[in-house]
Design a protein around this motif. Structure first.
Motif, PDB file in Angstrom:
ATOM      1  N   GLY A 115       0.809  -1.219  -0.304  1.00  0.00           N
ATOM      2  CA  GLY A 115      -0.006  -0.085   0.021  1.00  0.00           C
ATOM      3  C   GLY A 115       0.735   0.963  -0.177  1.00  0.00           C
ATOM      4  N   LEU A 116       0.087   2.209   0.118  1.00  0.00           N
ATOM      5  CA  LEU A 116       0.666   4.176  -0.548  1.00  0.00           C
ATOM      6  C   LEU A 116       1.711   4.535   0.935  1.00  0.00           C
ATOM      7  N   PHE A 117       1.526   3.381   2.228  1.00  0.00           N
ATOM      8  CA  PHE A 117       1.889   4.309   3.361  1.00  0.00           C
ATOM      9  C   PHE A 117       2.891   3.430   2.876  1.00  0.00           C
ATOM     10  N   PHE A 118       3.035   2.279   2.814  1.00  0.00           N
ATOM     11  CA  PHE A 118       4.327   1.173   3.421  1.00  0.00           C
ATOM     12  C   PHE A 118       5.461   1.553   2.462  1.00  0.00           C
ATOM     13  N   ALA A 119       4.740   1.486   0.643  1.00  0.00           N
ATOM     14  CA  ALA A 119       5.947   2.875  -0.462  1.00  0.00           C
ATOM     15  C   ALA A 119       6.446   3.952   0.098  1.00  0.00           C
ATOM     16  N   LEU A 120       5.748   5.260   0.855  1.00  0.00           N
ATOM     17  CA  LEU A 120       6.245   5.884   1.120  1.00  0.00           C
ATOM     18  C   LEU A 120       7.416   6.261   1.797  1.00  0.00           C
ATOM     19  N   GLN A 121       7.021   5.091   3.052  1.00  0.00           N
ATOM     20  CA  GLN A 121       7.860   4.273   4.187  1.00  0.00           C
ATOM     21  C   GLN A 121       9.297   4.137   3.080  1.00  0.00           C
ATOM     22  N   THR A 122       9.539   3.544   2.312  1.00  0.00           N
ATOM     23  CA  THR A 122      10.450   2.694   1.821  1.00  0.00           C
ATOM     24  C   THR A 122      11.395   3.815   0.287  1.00  0.00           C
ATOM     25  N   LEU A 123      10.231   4.833  -0.043  1.00  0.00           N
ATOM     26  CA  LEU A 123      10.986   5.693  -0.649  1.00  0.00           C
ATOM     27  C   LEU A 123      11.996   7.017   0.321  1.00  0.00           C
ATOM     28  N   GLN A 124      11.271   7.322   1.628  1.00  0.00           N
ATOM     29  CA  GLN A 124      12.050   8.543   2.176  1.00  0.00           C
ATOM     30  C   GLN A 124      13.487   7.582   3.247  1.00  0.00           C
ATOM     31  N   LYS A 125      13.355   5.897   3.327  1.00  0.00           N
ATOM     32  CA  LYS A 125      13.918   5.314   3.657  1.00  0.00           C
ATOM     33  C   LYS A 125      15.505   5.479   2.347  1.00  0.00           C
ATOM     34  N   GLU A 126      14.928   4.969   1.440  1.00  0.00           N
ATOM     35  CA  GLU A 126      16.150   5.261   0.174  1.00  0.00           C
ATOM     36  C   GLU A 126      16.504   6.676  -0.003  1.00  0.00           C
ATOM     37  N   PHE A 127      15.141   7.704  -0.251  1.00  0.00           N
ATOM     38  CA  PHE A 127      16.149   8.612  -0.507  1.00  0.00           C
ATOM     39  C   PHE A 127      17.338   9.064   0.535  1.00  0.00           C
ATOM     40  N   ALA A 128      16.700   9.297   1.678  1.00  0.00           N
ATOM     41  CA  ALA A 128      17.785   9.912   2.786  1.00  0.00           C
ATOM     42  C   ALA A 128      18.594   8.991   2.978  1.00  0.00           C
ATOM     43  N   GLN A 129      18.839   7.655   2.287  1.00  0.00           N
ATOM     44  CA  GLN A 129      20.323   7.057   2.301  1.00  0.00           C
ATOM     45  C   GLN A 129      21.120   7.500   1.155  1.00  0.00           C
ATOM     46  N   ARG A 130      20.388   7.473   0.276  1.00  0.00           N
ATOM     47  CA  ARG A 130      20.474   7.371  -1.286  1.00  0.00           C
ATOM     48  C   ARG A 130      21.524   9.793  -1.306  1.00  0.00           C
ATOM     49  N   HIS A 131      21.075  10.267  -0.557  1.00  0.00           N
ATOM     50  CA  HIS A 131      21.132  11.953  -0.602  1.00  0.00           C
ATOM     51  C   HIS A 131      21.151  12.199   0.229  1.00  0.00           C
ATOM     52  N   GLY A 132      22.334  11.579   1.608  1.00  0.00           N
ATOM     53  CA  GLY A 132      22.282  12.347   2.936  1.00  0.00           C
ATOM     54  C   GLY A 132      21.843  13.318   3.329  1.00  0.00           C
ATOM     55  N   VAL A 133      20.690  13.103   2.702  1.00  0.00           N
ATOM     56  CA  VAL A 133      19.016  14.154   3.614  1.00  0.00           C
ATOM     57  C   VAL A 133      17.964  14.038   4.421  1.00  0.00           C
ATOM     58  N   ASN A 134      18.176  14.923   5.727  1.00  0.00           N
ATOM     59  CA  ASN A 134      16.513  14.318   7.285  1.00  0.00           C
ATOM     60  C   ASN A 134      15.788  14.058   6.333  1.00  0.00           C
ATOM     61  N   CYS A 135      15.168  13.139   6.277  1.00  0.00           N
ATOM     62  CA  CYS A 135      13.685  13.257   5.508  1.00  0.00           C
ATOM     63  C   CYS A 135      12.992  12.474   6.534  1.00  0.00           C
ATOM     64  N   GLU A 136      11.511  13.662   6.690  1.00  0.00           N
ATOM     65  CA  GLU A 136      10.562  12.982   7.762  1.00  0.00           C
ATOM     66  C   GLU A 136       9.153  12.693   7.555  1.00  0.00           C
ATOM     67  N   LEU A 137       8.983  11.399   8.098  1.00  0.00           N
ATOM     68  CA  LEU A 137       7.063  11.400   6.914  1.00  0.00           C
ATOM     69  C   LEU A 137       6.599  11.320   8.557  1.00  0.00           C
ATOM     70  N   ILE A 138       5.575  11.713   8.322  1.00  0.00           N
ATOM     71  CA  ILE A 138       4.747  12.192   9.289  1.00  0.00           C
ATOM     72  C   ILE A 138       2.899  12.088   8.687  1.00  0.00           C
ATOM     73  N   ALA A 139       2.298  10.481   8.973  1.00  0.00           N
ATOM     74  CA  ALA A 139       1.439   9.971   8.372  1.00  0.00           C
ATOM     75  C   ALA A 139       1.038   8.514   9.253  1.00  0.00           C
ATOM     76  N   ASP A 140      -0.220   8.401   9.105  1.00  0.00           N
ATOM     77  CA  ASP A 140      -0.679   6.784   9.666  1.00  0.00           C
ATOM     78  C   ASP A 140      -1.094   6.651   8.519  1.00  0.00           C
ATOM     79  N   GLU A 141      -0.717   5.101   9.184  1.00  0.00           N
ATOM     80  CA  GLU A 141      -1.621   3.963   7.826  1.00  0.00           C
ATOM     81  C   GLU A 141      -2.597   4.598   6.848  1.00  0.00           C
ATOM     82  N   GLU A 142      -3.486   4.403   8.749  1.00  0.00           N
ATOM     83  CA  GLU A 142      -5.408   4.538   7.910  1.00  0.00           C
ATOM     84  C   GLU A 142      -5.519   5.687   7.750  1.00  0.00           C
TER      85      GLU A 142
END
Length: 653
Positions: A516-543
């Motif tokens: 689902g969208l929440f899990f995909a955004l979490q994955t995108l957030q982590k990969e973005f932070a690791q790849r570019h060294g930018v602190n990325c914060e996701l504020i959302a509930d799965e529901e």
């Protein structure tokens, strides 16, 4: 006219001054002969001349005091008080001169000449002061009244002193020798002062003739120059006589009267005639104004006749009283066919009642201008052609009240072609939006297909190849060099598999389909932070992020494109992705602390990333807003409506 009158007066004054001066020189040269003549009835003649002078001085007082109501300046106040005091002293001089009945005394001539000198000094110093200081400030009514009271009080006090204690004053007349040295010295001083005044007035003639003192008292300095000169000449004659019956006394009184007449003409007459001159001038100006109004009326009529837009005026009964050719041509009539007709003639039947009420309400509300029919989606102003066909109108209406009646004027144009063009443009826009949405959908399907092919087919082949390579590495008969080559090949296969997975994820993340969208955004957030060294914060509930496939894909792509822009351009150190959802709306904010976007860069035609985001949001009937400040980061705000049938256990924010 006024300039011509000033030049003419100046010429007459100059001629008269020259003639009188020549006559005086002739009389002075024939002093023995002239002095031998005696004046018949000297008392009556001298009294008449002195009375005329007093009347003229009183007239000057009246004009300077009252000619302009309660407004006066200091100069006009001084003139008023001075000439009134001079008139009072002149009146007492006339009573005492040559022993008027009731004033017969031994020192009557001394008293009379004392009054006379006082009056002459007041007039002389007043003219000199006016010549030296031509303008002044306004004074209050209290100041004016106090000045008048003080001036009259001092004049009465001097008169009482002359009547009761004449011996305390310098002697002015001796029965044996006639005039005293004090009298002669006073005359010489008066002559000098009057000549100085005359010179100053003469120098001021070009600048001040026909002007006003602070817009109150109008003065003619040419006449005042003449008056000062006549006073100087009269003083010379008054200093020459020994007895009151001599001709020089009469000549001096004549010059004194000429001076008073000049003062009257320069101060009184010009202000008495000023209103009439103003009226004549205004009459001429009124005629000029009428001609100008007629010209403006003709010009306005020409503008109305040649205007490209239709102009139509109706009265309070909605009868057409003015219509230009453009308006008649739009409706398909002649101008004469519309004049006097009801406005209903050019309005469709179904709109007449509503239109009449609308116009009446417009007039009652006091609004004088209102624009109508400018919305292309709501053509509520409709016209009616002579053949019965209807057409849309863009119009502005204004109202005007004349003599208790209200008139309405409408300026309008036929926008049929514009409406058709707008409708076609809207149709093309809808088609482009549909095409864009279709292309987005096709692209997503292609991405999904390519990602699946890469992951399922090519990925499995690479994995199988690596397994075979691993089995080959277990062969003990293999040389060390072959083992090193196989190890290098294994690393290349591992790198290829990793790259393949990353490409497949970028094309279509499996997490979006599987978690689902929440899990995909979490994955995108982590990969973005690791790849570019930018602190990325996701504020959302799965529901909050339980959405259908279309909306999930669109939201994911918007976040993905935003993070790509941050990595490429923003040079940010922190990115915040914030979701908020209620029963009807999903809100998304993506905020970074980067260098921001310049205003001109937001609308570049090659900013396909922003264009794609806007198109995705528009396809979902949402809103997209981008705001940025150079040096302070960028904020993307997205709102997507959520119909009730798409909700799955939403969590209120």
């Amino acid at each position: 006219m006024h300039e011509y009158s000033t030049v003419r007066d100046f010429r007459y004054i100059g001629i008269a001054s020259a003639l009188l001066l020549v006559s005086s020189i002739f009389l002075w040269l024939n002093y023995p002969t002239v002095s031998s003549y005696s004046v018949p009835y000297p008392l009556a003649i001298h009294t008449a001349l002195e009375t005329a002078t007093i009347v003229l001085f009183v007239s000057v007082f009246i004009v300077c005091w009252n000619a302009f109501g309660e407004r006066r300046n200091r100069s006009s106040l001084i003139l008023a008080v001075a000439f009134l005091c001079a008139a009072v002293l002149g009146f007492f001089h006339a009573l005492v001169f040559q022993g008027m009945p009731g004033f017969e005394q031994n020192n009557a001539m001394h008293q009379s000449l004392s009054f006379w000198l006082g009056s002459r000094f007041i007039v002389t110093f007043t003219l000199l002061g006016l010549a030296l200081k031509p303008s002044d400030k306004l004074v209050s009514n209290l100041h004016s009244s106090l000045s008048l009271v003080v001036g009259l009080s001092l004049t009465i006090a001097l008169s009482v002193l002359i009547f009761t204690l004449p011996e305390v004053l310098p002697s002015t007349y001796d029965t044996q020798t006639g005039q005293t040295s004090f009298k002669i010295a006073s005359e010489i001083l008066l002559v000098v002062l009057n000549l100085i005044s005359s010179l100053y007035f003469f120098r001021q003639i070009p600048a001040f003739n026909g002007t006003r003192l602070n817009d109150l008292l109008e003065l003619n300095r040419g006449y005042l120059c003449f008056a000062s000169l006549m006073l100087a000449i009269s003083e010379i004659y008054f200093s020459l006589y020994r007895y009151s019956t001599e001709a020089f006394v009469l000549i001096g009184h004549i010059f004194q009267l000429l001076s008073a007449l000049a003062i009257y003409r320069g101060m009184v007459a010009i202000n008495i005639h000023a209103p009439y001159a103003f009226l004549i001038k205004n009459t001429s100006q009124l005629q000029d104004t009428a001609d100008e109004l007629l010209l403006n009326k003709q010009r306005l009529a020409g503008v109305i006749e040649t205007a490209m837009d239709g102009i139509l005026t109706v009265d309070d009964q909605f009868k057409i009283i003015l219509v230009n050719p453009a308006a008649a041509r739009v409706f398909g009539y002649e101008v004469d066919q519309l004049i006097g007709q009801s406005l209903d003639l050019v309005i469709p039947m179904r709109h007449r009642k509503v239109h009449t009420q609308h116009v009446k309400e417009f007039g009652n509300h006091g609004t004088t201008r209102r624009q109508m029919g400018t919305s292309f989606e709501d053509f509520y102003v409709t016209g009616l052609h002579a053949d019965g066909s209807e057409f849309p109108i863009e119009a502005s209406i204004s109202s005007l009240v004349e003599h208790g009646r209200r008139f309405y004027t409408v300026i309008f144009r036929d926008i049929s072609e514009r409406k058709i063009a707008k409708e076609k443009l809207a149709q093309y826009h809808n088609q482009l939006s549909q095409l864009s949405a279709a292309l987005q959908s096709i692209r997503e399907e292609e991405r999904k297909h390519i990602a699946r092919e890469l992951h399922d087919d090519l990925g499995q082949l690479l994995a199988a190849l690596r397994m075979d390579l691993s089995l080959l590495q277990r062969d003990h008969a293999m040389t060390e060099k072959s083992r090193l080559t196989l190890g290098s090949m294994d690393q290349l296969l591992l790198t290829s598999i990793t790259t393949l997975r990353r490409i497949a994820t970028d094309l279509r993340p499996r997490a979006l389909d599987e978690g689902g969208l929440f899990f995909a955004l979490q994955t995108l957030q982590k990969e973005f932070a690791q790849r570019h060294g930018v602190n990325c914060e996701l504020i959302a509930d799965e529901e909050q992020l339980i959405l259908d496939d279309e909306k999930s894909t669109a939201i994911f792509r918007i976040v993905q494109e935003s993070l790509t822009n941050v990595a490429r351009h923003a040079k940010a150190s922190h990115v915040e992705i914030y979701f908020e959802r209620d029963n009807e709306l999903l809100k998304l904010q993506i905020k970074d602390d980067g260098r921001g976007i310049e205003e001109g860069a937001m609308n570049k035609t090659r900013s396909f990333g922003l264009v794609g985001m806007r198109e995705r949001i528009k396809a979902m009937n949402g809103t997209f807003n981008l705001s940025s400040t150079v040096g302070k980061g960028t904020l993307i705000e997205v709102e997507v409506p959520l119909p009730i049938e798409h909700l799955d256990n939403p969590t209120p924010s």
